[in-house]
Design an enzyme around this catalytic site. Structure first.
Site, PDB file in Angstrom:
ATOM      1  N   ASN A 116      52.996  46.775  32.255  1.00  0.00           N
ATOM      2  CA  ASN A 116      54.276  47.300  32.809  1.00  0.00           C
ATOM      3  C   ASN A 116      55.416  46.299  33.319  1.00  0.00           C
ATOM      4  O   ASN A 116      55.163  45.326  33.143  1.00  0.00           O
ATOM      5  CB  ASN A 116      53.678  48.315  34.127  1.00  0.00           C
ATOM      6  CG  ASN A 116      54.714  49.461  34.154  1.00  0.00           C
ATOM      7  OD1 ASN A 116      55.698  49.415  34.163  1.00  0.00           O
ATOM      8  ND2 ASN A 116      53.910  50.621  34.503  1.00  0.00           N
ATOM      9  N   LYS A 174      39.412  42.193  49.064  1.00  0.00           N
ATOM     10  CA  LYS A 174      38.105  42.567  49.369  1.00  0.00           C
ATOM     11  C   LYS A 174      37.483  43.881  48.928  1.00  0.00           C
ATOM     12  O   LYS A 174      38.156  44.609  48.672  1.00  0.00           O
ATOM     13  CB  LYS A 174      38.173  42.396  50.775  1.00  0.00           C
ATOM     14  CG  LYS A 174      38.141  41.097  51.620  1.00  0.00           C
ATOM     15  CD  LYS A 174      38.080  41.074  53.085  1.00  0.00           C
ATOM     16  CE  LYS A 174      38.512  39.540  53.630  1.00  0.00           C
ATOM     17  NZ  LYS A 174      38.694  39.442  54.700  1.00  0.00           N
ATOM     18  N   ALA A 208      47.122  48.170  44.799  1.00  0.00           N
ATOM     19  CA  ALA A 208      48.560  47.690  44.749  1.00  0.00           C
ATOM     20  C   ALA A 208      48.744  46.442  45.870  1.00  0.00           C
ATOM     21  O   ALA A 208      48.368  46.718  46.910  1.00  0.00           O
ATOM     22  CB  ALA A 208      49.496  48.734  45.126  1.00  0.00           C
ATOM     23  N   HIS A 217      48.680  23.819  40.058  1.00  0.00           N
ATOM     24  CA  HIS A 217      49.110  22.379  40.485  1.00  0.00           C
ATOM     25  C   HIS A 217      47.888  21.655  40.994  1.00  0.00           C
ATOM     26  O   HIS A 217      47.069  22.261  41.657  1.00  0.00           O
ATOM     27  CB  HIS A 217      50.244  22.133  41.263  1.00  0.00           C
ATOM     28  CG  HIS A 217      51.654  22.837  40.806  1.00  0.00           C
ATOM     29  ND1 HIS A 217      52.294  21.939  40.132  1.00  0.00           N
ATOM     30  CD2 HIS A 217      52.129  23.926  41.113  1.00  0.00           C
ATOM     31  CE1 HIS A 217      53.426  22.463  39.618  1.00  0.00           C
ATOM     32  NE2 HIS A 217      53.288  23.689  40.384  1.00  0.00           N
TER      33      HIS A 217
END
Length: 164
Positions: A62, A159, A139, A92
């Protein structure tokens, strides 16, 4: 090699603004990612290292997503990726205190999203994560570890909410 990468980035910059299925077609035709049938990368999606991105059949990525595929990202069949999801496959290196972080390079770690997964809007998938088949990521979740198949995960860090 670096010039080719820069040209791809310029091309992608302009292609990501073309809306609708016409834009999806042009992105699929011009960008060097591997894609199955009936898969769509909608407008506003930014892909770093598109040649290291593999997308299966019936996938929808999306609007506004960021995919950093430097360490390889594989998205299997029938996957829905909501708006503004971020997927990173590199991080990194920062362990050497004698060097600046910016001088230590990157650690590449592939991301695998299995069949029939739904990733909710504004979720973040971190390097090295594998999401099992038939799972859902709520979300706004931050996925830092592998997600087994047939599960619903949500939160920061994500979780287990329930088994499907």
């Amino acid at each position: 090699m670096r010039i080719r990468y820069e040209l791809i980035m310029w091309l992608q910059h302009f292609l990501k603004f073309i809306p609708g299925k016409i834009g999806c077609f042009y992105r699929k035709f011009f960008l060097p990612y591997k894609s199955g049938s009936s898969s769509f990368i909608w407008d506003g999606v930014h892909i770093d290292s598109p040649s290291k991105l593999t997308i299966g059949n019936n996938v929808s990525i999306n609007r506004g997503c960021i995919i950093n595929a430097g360490g390889d990202v594989s998205v299997s069949d029938d996957v829905l990726i909501g708006p503004e999801v971020i997927i990173y496959s590199q991080n990194h290196i920062y362990k050497n205190l004698e060097k600046k972080i910016s001088e230590q390079g990157y650690l590449m770690s592939s991301v695998l999203i299995s069949d029939n997964v739904w990733i909710g809007a504004r979720s973040i998938i971190l390097p090295g994560v594998k999401i099992g088949s038939n799972s859902i990521i709520g979300a706004g979740s931050v996925v830092t570890k592998d997600v087994p198949s047939n599960c619903v995960y949500a939160g920061n860090p994500a979780k287990l909410i329930k088994q499907r």
